[in-house]
Design a protein around this motif. Sequence first.
Motif, PDB file in Angstrom:
ATOM      1  N   ALA A 154       0.846  -1.195   0.000  1.00 29.70           N
ATOM      2  CA  ALA A 154       0.000   0.000   0.000  1.00 29.70           C
ATOM      3  C   ALA A 154       0.879   1.242   0.000  1.00 29.70           C
ATOM      4  O   ALA A 154       1.927   1.273   0.656  1.00 29.70           O
ATOM      5  N   VAL A 155       0.438   2.245  -0.751  1.00 30.84           N
ATOM      6  CA  VAL A 155       1.108   3.551  -0.759  1.00 30.84           C
ATOM      7  C   VAL A 155       0.092   4.575  -0.256  1.00 30.84           C
ATOM      8  O   VAL A 155      -1.023   4.674  -0.789  1.00 30.84           O
ATOM      9  N   LEU A 156       0.467   5.322   0.797  1.00 27.88           N
ATOM     10  CA  LEU A 156      -0.422   6.290   1.437  1.00 27.88           C
ATOM     11  C   LEU A 156       0.105   7.709   1.222  1.00 27.88           C
ATOM     12  O   LEU A 156       1.326   7.913   1.150  1.00 27.88           O
ATOM     13  N   GLU A 213      -8.278  -7.694   3.448  1.00 29.43           N
ATOM     14  CA  GLU A 213      -7.729  -7.482   4.790  1.00 29.43           C
ATOM     15  C   GLU A 213      -6.918  -6.189   4.853  1.00 29.43           C
ATOM     16  O   GLU A 213      -7.022  -5.425   5.826  1.00 29.43           O
ATOM     17  N   ALA A 214      -6.106  -5.950   3.825  1.00 26.81           N
ATOM     18  CA  ALA A 214      -5.303  -4.725   3.808  1.00 26.81           C
ATOM     19  C   ALA A 214      -6.201  -3.491   3.742  1.00 26.81           C
ATOM     20  O   ALA A 214      -5.974  -2.498   4.450  1.00 26.81           O
ATOM     21  N   SER A 215      -7.225  -3.543   2.923  1.00 23.67           N
ATOM     22  CA  SER A 215      -8.146  -2.401   2.805  1.00 23.67           C
ATOM     23  C   SER A 215      -8.886  -2.165   4.117  1.00 23.67           C
ATOM     24  O   SER A 215      -9.104  -1.011   4.521  1.00 23.67           O
ATOM     25  N   TRP A 216      -9.273  -3.248   4.789  1.00 18.53           N
ATOM     26  CA  TRP A 216      -9.958  -3.095   6.072  1.00 18.53           C
ATOM     27  C   TRP A 216      -9.033  -2.459   7.109  1.00 18.53           C
ATOM     28  O   TRP A 216      -9.471  -1.596   7.883  1.00 18.53           O
ATOM     29  N   SER A 217      -7.765  -2.839   7.128  1.00 22.00           N
ATOM     30  CA  SER A 217      -6.810  -2.251   8.072  1.00 22.00           C
ATOM     31  C   SER A 217      -6.645  -0.764   7.818  1.00 22.00           C
ATOM     32  O   SER A 217      -6.613   0.051   8.750  1.00 22.00           O
ATOM     33  N   LEU A 218      -6.546  -0.390   6.551  1.00 22.97           N
ATOM     34  CA  LEU A 218      -6.406   1.027   6.222  1.00 22.97           C
ATOM     35  C   LEU A 218      -7.690   1.801   6.539  1.00 22.97           C
ATOM     36  O   LEU A 218      -7.629   2.954   6.988  1.00 22.97           O
ATOM     37  N   ALA A 219      -8.822   1.167   6.336  1.00 24.29           N
ATOM     38  CA  ALA A 219     -10.090   1.827   6.666  1.00 24.29           C
ATOM     39  C   ALA A 219     -10.196   2.077   8.165  1.00 24.29           C
ATOM     40  O   ALA A 219     -10.749   3.096   8.604  1.00 24.29           O
ATOM     41  N   ARG A 220      -9.655   1.164   8.939  1.00 23.91           N
ATOM     42  CA  ARG A 220      -9.666   1.355  10.395  1.00 23.91           C
ATOM     43  C   ARG A 220      -8.810   2.559  10.775  1.00 23.91           C
ATOM     44  O   ARG A 220      -9.163   3.341  11.663  1.00 23.91           O
ATOM     45  N   VAL A 221      -7.666   2.721  10.107  1.00 23.43           N
ATOM     46  CA  VAL A 221      -6.824   3.894  10.357  1.00 23.43           C
ATOM     47  C   VAL A 221      -7.564   5.176   9.968  1.00 23.43           C
ATOM     48  O   VAL A 221      -7.528   6.177  10.699  1.00 23.43           O
ATOM     49  N   ALA A 222      -8.249   5.149   8.820  1.00 21.73           N
ATOM     50  CA  ALA A 222      -8.978   6.332   8.363  1.00 21.73           C
ATOM     51  C   ALA A 222     -10.081   6.709   9.351  1.00 21.73           C
ATOM     52  O   ALA A 222     -10.284   7.904   9.643  1.00 21.73           O
ATOM     53  N   ALA A 242      -5.080   6.241  -0.159  1.00 20.00           N
ATOM     54  CA  ALA A 242      -4.198   5.078  -0.260  1.00 20.00           C
ATOM     55  C   ALA A 242      -4.537   4.254  -1.487  1.00 20.00           C
ATOM     56  O   ALA A 242      -5.683   4.202  -1.938  1.00 20.00           O
ATOM     57  N   GLY A 243      -3.508   3.610  -2.024  1.00 20.32           N
ATOM     58  CA  GLY A 243      -3.664   2.638  -3.101  1.00 20.32           C
ATOM     59  C   GLY A 243      -3.098   1.310  -2.645  1.00 20.32           C
ATOM     60  O   GLY A 243      -2.039   1.263  -2.015  1.00 20.32           O
ATOM     61  N   ALA A 266      -7.414   7.340  -6.168  1.00 17.62           N
ATOM     62  CA  ALA A 266      -8.067   7.791  -4.934  1.00 17.62           C
ATOM     63  C   ALA A 266      -8.019   9.309  -4.823  1.00 17.62           C
ATOM     64  O   ALA A 266      -8.980   9.946  -4.371  1.00 17.62           O
ATOM     65  N   LYS A 267      -6.907   9.894  -5.223  1.00 19.70           N
ATOM     66  CA  LYS A 267      -6.787  11.351  -5.184  1.00 19.70           C
ATOM     67  C   LYS A 267      -7.764  11.993  -6.170  1.00 19.70           C
ATOM     68  O   LYS A 267      -8.439  12.977  -5.854  1.00 19.70           O
ATOM     69  N   GLN A 268      -7.839  11.431  -7.366  1.00 17.32           N
ATOM     70  CA  GLN A 268      -8.713  11.991  -8.385  1.00 17.32           C
ATOM     71  C   GLN A 268     -10.188  11.840  -8.021  1.00 17.32           C
ATOM     72  O   GLN A 268     -11.031  12.642  -8.438  1.00 17.32           O
ATOM     73  N   ALA A 269     -10.496  10.813  -7.231  1.00 16.23           N
ATOM     74  CA  ALA A 269     -11.890  10.552  -6.853  1.00 16.23           C
ATOM     75  C   ALA A 269     -12.343  11.400  -5.675  1.00 16.23           C
ATOM     76  O   ALA A 269     -13.486  11.262  -5.233  1.00 16.23           O
ATOM     77  N   GLY A 270     -11.495  12.259  -5.148  1.00 11.40           N
ATOM     78  CA  GLY A 270     -11.910  13.153  -4.074  1.00 11.40           C
ATOM     79  C   GLY A 270     -11.132  13.038  -2.778  1.00 11.40           C
ATOM     80  O   GLY A 270     -11.454  13.706  -1.798  1.00 11.40           O
ATOM     81  N   ARG A 271     -10.114  12.149  -2.727  1.00  8.39           N
ATOM     82  CA  ARG A 271      -9.272  11.970  -1.543  1.00  8.39           C
ATOM     83  C   ARG A 271     -10.051  11.311  -0.393  1.00  8.39           C
ATOM     84  O   ARG A 271     -11.237  11.019  -0.514  1.00  8.39           O
ATOM     85  N   ASP A 272      -9.330  11.062   0.683  1.00 11.85           N
ATOM     86  CA  ASP A 272      -9.883  10.417   1.875  1.00 11.85           C
ATOM     87  C   ASP A 272     -10.585   9.116   1.499  1.00 11.85           C
ATOM     88  O   ASP A 272     -11.702   8.835   1.944  1.00 11.85           O
ATOM     89  N   ARG A 273      -9.887   8.304   0.716  1.00 11.24           N
ATOM     90  CA  ARG A 273     -10.452   7.024   0.324  1.00 11.24           C
ATOM     91  C   ARG A 273      -9.337   6.048  -0.033  1.00 11.24           C
ATOM     92  O   ARG A 273      -8.170   6.437  -0.172  1.00 11.24           O
TER      93      ARG A 273
END
Length: 284
Positions: A154-156, A213-222, A242-243, A266-273
């Motif tokens: 993942a790149v944040l 699992e990786a997306s869920w972990s990042l969503a928890r951080v968000a 994040a990607g 994610a940036k182009q779609a509005g960020r915070d995602r």
Amino acid sequence: MQFYLATSFIFPRSLRLRLFALCFFATHLPLIGYLLWGVSTGRVALAEFALLTLATMVGTAVALIGIGALLNPIHALADALHADDAPPSTLPEVGDVIRTLYSGVHRAAHETRNRIDGLHQAAHEDPLTGVLNRRGFLAELSALPVNRRKGCIAVLDIDYFKRVNDLNGHEEGDRVLAAFAARVAALMRRADLIARWGGEEFAIFFQDCIEDEASWSLARVATRMREDPIGAIHGRPISFSAGVCRWTGGPIDEALARADEALYEAKQAGRDRICRAKPLLLQA
């Protein structure tokens, strides 16, 4: 050194006498064996016994002269360690000098190892955030066994980070970077690798994780970032985008590039995602 300490019960205050006792015993051991054999068999030849005794005495004397010559530099060092006017009773024994030299070498080796560890840490750790830097991240991945090089990359990127520096100064920007790294590290597993990739970008390796699992972990951080913000821009909590890309052990540059492409989406779609990398198209 261990042998020296083990023989300290023999003339403990004099290394020369201790060496004499050891040399005398070692050189006369064959003679003692011959004498015991002769007494048990009744075949003692006095002439041969006298000749052997003389030969061992000469050998002992030669050994002691040589050992004394070898010890002279150590005695000179002992004298150099003390003032010229120090009374002889205060001069250290040769054993003390040896222990001092051993202790000094051990201390120097320990300090050298600490310096090497410090240089290695400085080369692989980001000094601001305390997490790995780019070089350390890649080195850790390269050091993994082949069967453990699988999971997700993942790149944040912290959203609108430039505004933090522009509105609040670089000191606040540094604080936000450190706080973000600490927040991410606190919510990741111990097996995951976290690195500051550069600027406000971070990279994470989720070991043995699928994209869900990786997306869920990042969503928890968000979610945590929204509930307990590390800072705010125009009254809104600082967020990140994040990607995520699946990595199966192939070239890491390829996985990082695909994760970076997902981050751009994610940036182009509005960020915070969080966006996942598009699956590779199989060529026919």
